[in-house]
Design a protein around this motif. Structure first.
Motif, PDB file in Angstrom:
ATOM      1  N   TYR A  26     -26.566 -21.021  10.064  1.00  0.00           N
ATOM      2  CA  TYR A  26     -26.148 -20.947   8.662  1.00  0.00           C
ATOM      3  C   TYR A  26     -27.335 -21.235   7.743  1.00  0.00           C
ATOM      4  O   TYR A  26     -27.527 -20.549   6.736  1.00  0.00           O
ATOM      5  N   ALA A  27     -28.148 -22.216   8.105  1.00  0.00           N
ATOM      6  CA  ALA A  27     -29.346 -22.522   7.307  1.00  0.00           C
ATOM      7  C   ALA A  27     -30.290 -21.328   7.267  1.00  0.00           C
ATOM      8  O   ALA A  27     -30.878 -21.029   6.217  1.00  0.00           O
ATOM      9  N   ASP A  28     -30.420 -20.629   8.396  1.00  0.00           N
ATOM     10  CA  ASP A  28     -31.257 -19.424   8.429  1.00  0.00           C
ATOM     11  C   ASP A  28     -30.720 -18.362   7.462  1.00  0.00           C
ATOM     12  O   ASP A  28     -31.486 -17.671   6.797  1.00  0.00           O
ATOM     13  N   THR A  29     -29.395 -18.227   7.388  1.00  0.00           N
ATOM     14  CA  THR A  29     -28.780 -17.263   6.475  1.00  0.00           C
ATOM     15  C   THR A  29     -29.054 -17.656   5.024  1.00  0.00           C
ATOM     16  O   THR A  29     -29.439 -16.812   4.207  1.00  0.00           O
ATOM     17  N   VAL A  30     -28.880 -18.922   4.710  1.00  0.00           N
ATOM     18  CA  VAL A  30     -29.138 -19.400   3.352  1.00  0.00           C
ATOM     19  C   VAL A  30     -30.615 -19.222   2.989  1.00  0.00           C
ATOM     20  O   VAL A  30     -30.948 -18.785   1.885  1.00  0.00           O
ATOM     21  N   ASP A  31     -31.500 -19.524   3.939  1.00  0.00           N
ATOM     22  CA  ASP A  31     -32.936 -19.338   3.707  1.00  0.00           C
ATOM     23  C   ASP A  31     -33.267 -17.869   3.447  1.00  0.00           C
ATOM     24  O   ASP A  31     -34.065 -17.553   2.563  1.00  0.00           O
ATOM     25  N   ALA A  32     -32.656 -16.966   4.218  1.00  0.00           N
ATOM     26  CA  ALA A  32     -32.901 -15.527   4.029  1.00  0.00           C
ATOM     27  C   ALA A  32     -32.417 -15.079   2.653  1.00  0.00           C
ATOM     28  O   ALA A  32     -33.087 -14.286   1.979  1.00  0.00           O
ATOM     29  N   LEU A  33     -31.283 -15.607   2.225  1.00  0.00           N
ATOM     30  CA  LEU A  33     -30.777 -15.277   0.894  1.00  0.00           C
ATOM     31  C   LEU A  33     -31.753 -15.752  -0.184  1.00  0.00           C
ATOM     32  O   LEU A  33     -32.107 -14.997  -1.092  1.00  0.00           O
ATOM     33  N   GLY A  34     -32.216 -16.979  -0.057  1.00  0.00           N
ATOM     34  CA  GLY A  34     -33.179 -17.519  -1.025  1.00  0.00           C
ATOM     35  C   GLY A  34     -34.476 -16.731  -1.041  1.00  0.00           C
ATOM     36  O   GLY A  34     -35.006 -16.420  -2.118  1.00  0.00           O
ATOM     37  N   LYS A  35     -34.975 -16.377   0.127  1.00  0.00           N
ATOM     38  CA  LYS A  35     -36.207 -15.600   0.203  1.00  0.00           C
ATOM     39  C   LYS A  35     -36.023 -14.244  -0.474  1.00  0.00           C
ATOM     40  O   LYS A  35     -36.905 -13.772  -1.197  1.00  0.00           O
ATOM     41  N   GLY A  36     -34.867 -13.625  -0.244  1.00  0.00           N
ATOM     42  CA  GLY A  36     -34.590 -12.335  -0.870  1.00  0.00           C
ATOM     43  C   GLY A  36     -34.573 -12.426  -2.384  1.00  0.00           C
ATOM     44  O   GLY A  36     -35.110 -11.560  -3.082  1.00  0.00           O
ATOM     45  N   ILE A  37     -33.964 -13.479  -2.899  1.00  0.00           N
ATOM     46  CA  ILE A  37     -33.925 -13.673  -4.353  1.00  0.00           C
ATOM     47  C   ILE A  37     -35.335 -13.879  -4.893  1.00  0.00           C
ATOM     48  O   ILE A  37     -35.722 -13.281  -5.902  1.00  0.00           O
ATOM     49  N   HIS A  38     -36.117 -14.682  -4.199  1.00  0.00           N
ATOM     50  CA  HIS A  38     -37.499 -14.920  -4.647  1.00  0.00           C
ATOM     51  C   HIS A  38     -38.349 -13.651  -4.578  1.00  0.00           C
ATOM     52  O   HIS A  38     -39.257 -13.470  -5.386  1.00  0.00           O
ATOM     53  N   THR A  39     -38.047 -12.776  -3.635  1.00  0.00           N
ATOM     54  CA  THR A  39     -38.744 -11.490  -3.557  1.00  0.00           C
ATOM     55  C   THR A  39     -38.314 -10.578  -4.708  1.00  0.00           C
ATOM     56  O   THR A  39     -39.126  -9.836  -5.272  1.00  0.00           O
ATOM     57  N   PHE A  40     -37.050 -10.638  -5.063  1.00  0.00           N
ATOM     58  CA  PHE A  40     -36.494  -9.791  -6.116  1.00  0.00           C
ATOM     59  C   PHE A  40     -37.047 -10.150  -7.499  1.00  0.00           C
ATOM     60  O   PHE A  40     -37.309  -9.261  -8.312  1.00  0.00           O
ATOM     61  N   ILE A  41     -37.220 -11.434  -7.768  1.00  0.00           N
ATOM     62  CA  ILE A  41     -37.578 -11.895  -9.113  1.00  0.00           C
ATOM     63  C   ILE A  41     -38.823 -11.210  -9.676  1.00  0.00           C
ATOM     64  O   ILE A  41     -38.761 -10.645 -10.774  1.00  0.00           O
ATOM     65  N   PRO A  42     -39.985 -11.231  -9.014  1.00  0.00           N
ATOM     66  CA  PRO A  42     -41.160 -10.617  -9.644  1.00  0.00           C
ATOM     67  C   PRO A  42     -41.029  -9.100  -9.794  1.00  0.00           C
ATOM     68  O   PRO A  42     -41.536  -8.520 -10.768  1.00  0.00           O
ATOM     69  N   THR A  43     -40.335  -8.473  -8.861  1.00  0.00           N
ATOM     70  CA  THR A  43     -40.132  -7.031  -8.963  1.00  0.00           C
ATOM     71  C   THR A  43     -39.238  -6.713 -10.161  1.00  0.00           C
ATOM     72  O   THR A  43     -39.519  -5.800 -10.940  1.00  0.00           O
ATOM     73  N   PHE A  44     -38.191  -7.495 -10.322  1.00  0.00           N
ATOM     74  CA  PHE A  44     -37.314  -7.290 -11.475  1.00  0.00           C
ATOM     75  C   PHE A  44     -38.027  -7.658 -12.772  1.00  0.00           C
ATOM     76  O   PHE A  44     -37.847  -6.985 -13.797  1.00  0.00           O
ATOM     77  N   GLN A  45     -38.837  -8.695 -12.750  1.00  0.00           N
ATOM     78  CA  GLN A  45     -39.573  -9.109 -13.956  1.00  0.00           C
ATOM     79  C   GLN A  45     -40.448  -7.968 -14.474  1.00  0.00           C
ATOM     80  O   GLN A  45     -40.536  -7.751 -15.684  1.00  0.00           O
TER      81      GLN A  45
END
Length: 120
Positions: free
Chosen positions: A70-89
């Protein structure tokens, strides 16, 4: 019921199309938008694989192993969001004030809804 990778792929394509329309992406913004859409697709693929692994782990894993999965899933979600932010910015920086106002409202609602789903 858990959705398979195909269902997630369809979901992300629907979200991409909907968001494109909501934000009123212009021809000039299409290159930046294409990058945003690709990050969304990549994140959806990563999460589909991670959720499948978590579901498999939940069938027979010990409690500590399930928590780790479950922690791996949460970490993957967080990493995805952090990857999305600069691209969306990058896209956001090209938007008109009206588009930014719309984007702010759309993402405010999405973040609020996601937070509400995770409340204890």
């Amino acid at each position: 019921a858990a959705k398979g990778p195909g269902a997630h792929g369809e979901d992300v394509e629907s979200r991409i199309k909907m968001l494109h329309g909501q934000l009123g992406i212009t021809v000039e913004q299409e290159p930046a938008w294409s990058n945003v859409a690709q990050v969304m697709r990549d994140n959806a693929k990563t999460m589909a694989v991670q959720r499948k692994q978590q579901a498999e782990d939940e069938r027979s894993a010990s409690a500590p192993a399930m928590l780790s999965s479950y922690a791996d899933t949460v970490d993957a979600l967080g990493k995805g969001i952090h990857t999305f932010i600069p691209t969306f910015q990058t896209l956001y920086d090209t938007m008109s004030e009206a588009q930014k106002k719309t984007a702010d409202a759309v993402f405010r609602n999405r973040v609020h809804a996601a937070s509400a789903r995770r409340k204890p």
